[in-house]
Scaffold this motif. Structure first.
Motif, PDB file in Angstrom:
ATOM      1  N   ASN A   3      41.312  41.752  40.121  1.00 25.52           N
ATOM      2  CA  ASN A   3      40.502  42.874  39.675  1.00 25.52           C
ATOM      3  C   ASN A   3      39.295  42.373  38.900  1.00 25.52           C
ATOM      4  O   ASN A   3      39.261  41.232  38.446  1.00 25.52           O
ATOM      5  CB  ASN A   3      41.332  43.799  38.781  1.00 25.52           C
ATOM      6  CG  ASN A   3      42.514  44.399  39.514  1.00 25.52           C
ATOM      7  OD1 ASN A   3      42.465  44.662  40.716  1.00 25.52           O
ATOM      8  ND2 ASN A   3      43.601  44.638  38.786  1.00 25.52           N
ATOM      9  N   SER A   4      38.315  43.250  38.737  1.00 28.19           N
ATOM     10  CA  SER A   4      37.093  42.922  37.975  1.00 28.19           C
ATOM     11  C   SER A   4      36.524  41.580  38.415  1.00 28.19           C
ATOM     12  O   SER A   4      36.212  40.711  37.583  1.00 28.19           O
ATOM     13  CB  SER A   4      37.416  42.889  36.476  1.00 28.19           C
ATOM     14  OG  SER A   4      37.931  44.136  36.054  1.00 28.19           O
ATOM     15  N   GLY A  18      32.915  43.238  40.253  1.00 27.78           N
ATOM     16  CA  GLY A  18      33.605  44.384  39.696  1.00 27.78           C
ATOM     17  C   GLY A  18      34.668  44.957  40.614  1.00 27.78           C
ATOM     18  O   GLY A  18      35.481  45.788  40.188  1.00 27.78           O
ATOM     19  N   ARG A  66      42.581  39.665  34.311  1.00 27.37           N
ATOM     20  CA  ARG A  66      41.968  40.257  35.497  1.00 27.37           C
ATOM     21  C   ARG A  66      42.831  40.082  36.742  1.00 27.37           C
ATOM     22  O   ARG A  66      42.785  40.919  37.648  1.00 27.37           O
ATOM     23  CB  ARG A  66      40.594  39.617  35.743  1.00 27.37           C
ATOM     24  CG  ARG A  66      39.612  39.794  34.614  1.00 27.37           C
ATOM     25  CD  ARG A  66      38.231  39.263  34.975  1.00 27.37           C
ATOM     26  NE  ARG A  66      38.229  37.820  35.235  1.00 27.37           N
ATOM     27  CZ  ARG A  66      37.884  37.278  36.395  1.00 27.37           C
ATOM     28  NH1 ARG A  66      37.510  38.043  37.409  1.00 27.37           N
ATOM     29  NH2 ARG A  66      37.911  35.960  36.544  1.00 27.37           N
ATOM     30  N   LYS A  73      34.286  38.506  39.625  1.00 31.59           N
ATOM     31  CA  LYS A  73      32.986  37.998  39.200  1.00 31.59           C
ATOM     32  C   LYS A  73      32.463  37.018  40.264  1.00 31.59           C
ATOM     33  O   LYS A  73      33.264  36.411  40.995  1.00 31.59           O
ATOM     34  CB  LYS A  73      33.124  37.255  37.873  1.00 31.59           C
ATOM     35  CG  LYS A  73      33.745  38.064  36.760  1.00 31.59           C
ATOM     36  CD  LYS A  73      33.944  37.208  35.525  1.00 31.59           C
ATOM     37  CE  LYS A  73      34.578  37.985  34.394  1.00 31.59           C
ATOM     38  NZ  LYS A  73      34.770  37.127  33.189  1.00 31.59           N
TER      39      LYS A  73
END
Length: 127
Positions: free
Chosen positions: A84-85, A15, A67, A87
């Motif tokens: 971003n974001s 995240g 992302r 995983k």
């Protein structure tokens, strides 16, 4: 001589965000396409994102689309990958890459576009 040096990776929680950068010099000034490759242990190197010289036509692998963003500043001297974001599956060594041909898209586009890459930077995303 091609010099592409990536930095700015590191550990991050799922995240979170990172912004690796790449310092390009030498041959890289004549490249028409630049981008980022990534390789996880036990897998083939794959293209994550590319951008045409001058900062136009950004392109992303489906796995990172929405992302990641890619940007180029200072007349091709510096390339960024805003992640971003993140995983856990984004965990990989990330390499800055360049090539003399125009960017191509679809399939294994990086194989015919990004001919040179340098030292990578490790990104590790924990869950």
């Amino acid at each position: 001589q091609v010099q592409l040096v990536a930095s700015g990776g590191g550990p991050v929680q799922a995240g979170g965000s990172l912004r690796p950068s790449c310092a390009a010099s030498g041959y890289a000034y004549n490249s028409k396409c630049m981008g980022w490759l990534r390789q996880s242990p036990g897998t083939e190197r794959e293209g994550a994102a590319s951008i045409s010289t001058g900062g136009s036509s950004p392109y992303f692998a489906d796995s990172v689309k929405g992302r990641f963003t890619i940007s180029q500043v200072n007349a091709k001297n510096t390339l960024y990958l805003q992640m971003n974001s993140l995983k856990p599956e984004d965990t990989a060594m990330y390499y800055c890459a360049a090539g003399p041909s125009a960017c191509r898209y679809g399939g294994s586009w990086w194989l015919s576009t990004l001919d040179y890459w340098g030292r990578g930077t490790q990104v590790t995303v924990s869950s």
